[in-house]
Design a protein around this motif. Sequence first.
Motif, short mmCIF file in Angstrom:
data_model
loop_
_atom_site.label_atom_id
_atom_site.label_comp_id
_atom_site.label_asym_id
_atom_site.label_seq_id
_atom_site.Cartn_x
_atom_site.Cartn_y
_atom_site.Cartn_z
N ASP A 85 52.18 -35.17 -5.80
CA ASP A 85 50.79 -35.13 -6.24
C ASP A 85 50.42 -36.16 -7.31
O ASP A 85 49.26 -36.48 -7.47
CB ASP A 85 50.41 -33.73 -6.73
N ARG B 251 47.80 -35.15 -3.80
CA ARG B 251 46.43 -34.99 -4.29
C ARG B 251 45.85 -36.22 -5.01
O ARG B 251 44.65 -36.44 -4.97
CB ARG B 251 46.36 -33.81 -5.27
N ASN C 186 41.68 -36.88 -1.76
CA ASN C 186 40.25 -36.90 -1.48
C ASN C 186 39.85 -38.01 -0.51
O ASN C 186 38.67 -38.22 -0.28
CB ASN C 186 39.46 -37.05 -2.79
N THR D 107 45.36 -32.38 8.83
CA THR D 107 44.89 -31.28 7.99
C THR D 107 44.45 -31.92 6.69
O THR D 107 45.24 -32.58 6.03
CB THR D 107 46.03 -30.28 7.73
N GLN D 108 43.18 -31.75 6.33
CA GLN D 108 42.74 -32.39 5.10
C GLN D 108 41.88 -31.50 4.24
O GLN D 108 41.18 -30.62 4.74
CB GLN D 108 42.05 -33.73 5.36
N ASN D 109 41.98 -31.78 2.95
CA ASN D 109 41.14 -31.11 1.97
C ASN D 109 39.72 -31.62 2.11
O ASN D 109 39.49 -32.74 2.53
CB ASN D 109 41.61 -31.43 0.54
N GLU D 110 38.78 -30.81 1.69
CA GLU D 110 37.41 -31.28 1.57
C GLU D 110 37.34 -32.11 0.29
O GLU D 110 37.82 -31.69 -0.75
CB GLU D 110 36.44 -30.10 1.46
N ARG E 104 46.23 -34.03 1.21
CA ARG E 104 45.82 -33.24 0.05
C ARG E 104 44.97 -34.07 -0.90
O ARG E 104 44.50 -33.58 -1.91
CB ARG E 104 47.07 -32.71 -0.66
N SER F 183 36.42 -33.46 -3.15
CA SER F 183 35.77 -32.87 -4.31
C SER F 183 34.76 -33.86 -4.86
O SER F 183 35.08 -35.02 -5.09
CB SER F 183 36.81 -32.53 -5.38
#
Length: 158
Positions: A74, A97, A121, A142-145, A119, A147
Amino acid sequence: MTIPQGVTSIESGAFYSCDNLKSIVIPEGVTEIGLSTFNYCYRLESVTFPGTLVTIGESAFGYCESLENIVIPDRVTTIESSAFEYCSSLKSVTIGRSVILILNKAFYGCNNLKSVVNRSNLLFTKGSSSYGYVAYYADRITQNEPSKNNYVDLGLPS
């Protein structure tokens, strides 16, 4: 192989073409993996990255044909050009991240890279060559929305 505690960076070419290297554990405290550090380590099957890692250098793991899975910690912000180029057995990668830069051809030629867990943006698109080809061959992303507070728009095509 385990790199000893106290090491903070792994210099360019340190393990270049170490044919018999199968696994590497990089200790906490290492913040950078330099240019071509593990390039052409054909039999390298596994890498354990420390949580302190910030930069994966250009061609750091290029042509590591036996690597199957990579988890980018991360704290990593930059994956430089050709970092994992032609890792032909690579099946899955998890992008940490804090990654804001994945440079040209970072994952080029990873034709078995079918699963990407994002993970960060950044926004990956299947079949796209942007972000170093990370999602070019992907079947599943698979991805994060993103921020709104942390989103960095690099002006790169998605």
